[in-house]
Design an enzyme around this catalytic site. Structure first.
Site, short mmCIF file in Angstrom:
data_model
loop_
_atom_site.label_atom_id
_atom_site.label_comp_id
_atom_site.label_asym_id
_atom_site.label_seq_id
_atom_site.Cartn_x
_atom_site.Cartn_y
_atom_site.Cartn_z
N TYR A 45 38.95 84.56 61.99
CA TYR A 45 38.58 85.98 61.55
C TYR A 45 37.63 86.63 61.24
O TYR A 45 37.24 87.57 60.53
CB TYR A 45 39.40 84.91 60.30
CG TYR A 45 40.68 84.54 59.96
CD1 TYR A 45 41.54 84.50 61.47
CD2 TYR A 45 40.88 83.41 58.86
CE1 TYR A 45 42.52 84.22 62.01
CE2 TYR A 45 42.42 83.44 58.87
CZ TYR A 45 43.62 83.38 59.93
OH TYR A 45 44.20 82.15 60.14
N LYS A 102 39.94 76.48 61.89
CA LYS A 102 41.01 76.51 63.34
C LYS A 102 39.89 76.63 64.43
O LYS A 102 39.19 77.78 64.57
CB LYS A 102 41.53 77.33 63.43
CG LYS A 102 43.07 77.77 61.90
CD LYS A 102 44.33 78.71 62.18
CE LYS A 102 44.76 78.33 61.10
NZ LYS A 102 44.07 79.39 59.62
N HIS A 108 44.22 75.79 66.89
CA HIS A 108 44.71 77.85 66.66
C HIS A 108 46.09 78.06 66.92
O HIS A 108 46.88 78.68 66.69
CB HIS A 108 43.13 78.52 66.30
CG HIS A 108 44.00 79.31 65.44
ND1 HIS A 108 42.53 80.65 64.81
CD2 HIS A 108 45.62 80.03 65.15
CE1 HIS A 108 43.92 81.71 64.11
NE2 HIS A 108 44.59 80.51 64.40
#
Length: 318
Positions: free
Chosen positions: A52, A81, A114
């Site tokens: 992210y 993750k 992930h």
């Protein structure tokens, strides 16, 4: 009296708060404000990831909240993750170390693989030639070492099909505590739900309000006519009904918002419930997976030639 469902107990005894703030596609700048607003509103669970590219901002917001005595570290559940380009066993601890530095933490409460997808070390983006053959058991052994060290208080996976989860459970010394997957009224995943429950793995639902950029009206969760009719009857928003549905199904939900009013609204799902007759109507919604993982599929590169290979057949009404 409605059952509040403030948390779910994992297979290692840890208690995961049932509602977390998602931070995917929350821009640096907006994400710090969102985390601050969420914690002040009562959230005790923040869902992060290396991918992210905003963990530094999340970390700064958390540090301020801890320093100002708004909340203590032990009261907040932080998930992160492992990205696909760090699956090599020697990369796994280094990747968590980077995450801990960015988040300014000594440990995460939950660390997830992930995707069941491996990419070349140091590669960026989603080019097919970056895809490599996966070795989930080897990556998982490195995850188990992080669990042993206490730097990850619980470990799990994300985007794993029933088959991939079953294959991992067959070889794991420490069983995954969580499988975080797409889950909402338009993609309910009852078979995966049932499998996770039967094996003591908690299902956590990302994109519980669907995906704003997912094509047609049919797949826009919050515009679904059945959901809207129920929301009207209950005097709640469609988002609140979608989230409460998740809790009553038995999984935690991770709504993403950077809007303070919606952040608060999304937490107001504990002192009421969806009655059985209306709850049953939600299972009549036409199903479609919105997060398809197309970028991880290629005829030549990587482990998956088709979407069926990636999801082991769990691609339509599962």
């Amino acid at each position: 009296m409605a059952k509040a469902i403030p948390f779910f107990e994992l297979n290692n005894g840890a208690k995961i708060p049932s509602v977390g703030l998602g931070t995917w596609r929350a821009d640096p700048g907006a994400v710090a404000d969102a985390v601050t607003a969420a914690i002040k509103a009562g959230y005790r669970h923040i869902d992060c990831a290396r991918l992210y590219c905003n963990e530094k901002e999340v970390g700064c917001a958390l540090k301020k909240l801890f320093d100002n005595g708004v909340v203590k570290r032990g009261e907040v559940w932080i998930t992160s993750k492992l990205w696909c380009n760090d699956h090599a066993p020697e990369e796994v601890p280094e990747s968590l170390e980077k995450t801990l530095q960015d988040l300014q933490l000594d440990y995460v409460d939950l660390y997830l693989i992930h995707w069941p997808v491996s990419m070349k070390k140091g590669s960026e983006g989603f080019k097919p030639e970056n895809l490599t053959q996966t070795n989930i058991p080897a990556t998982w052994r490195a995850m188990e070492a992080l669990y042993d060290s206490g730097k990850a208080r619980a470990i799990g996976v994300s985007n794993f099909s029933s088959k991939k989860l079953g294959d991992l459970l067959a070889v794991a010394r420490v069983p995954p505590a969580v499988n975080q997957v797409e889950c909402h009224p338009v993609w309910q995943q009852p078979k995966l739900h049932e499998f996770c429950q039967s094996r003591g793995v908690h299902l956590s639902g990302y994109s519980p309000l669907g995906s704003a950029d997912a094509g047609s009206i049919k797949t826009q969760v919050l515009k679904n006519s059945i959901l809207n009719t129920i929301a009207e009857k209950l005097g709640k928003s469609p988002a609140q009904v979608a989230l409460r549905w998740g809790l009553q199904m038995g999984h935690s939900v991770l709504p993403k918002s950077t809007n303070e009013a919606r952040i608060k609204e999304n937490l107001d799902i504990f002192d009421w419930s969806i009655p059985e007759d209306l709850f049953a109507k939600l299972s009549g919604i036409e199903q479609e997976r919105l997060v398809k993982g197309t970028v991880f599929v290629h005829e030549t590169y990587g482990s998956y030639k088709t979407l069926d290979d990636l999801w082991d057949g769990e691609t339509s009404d599962a």
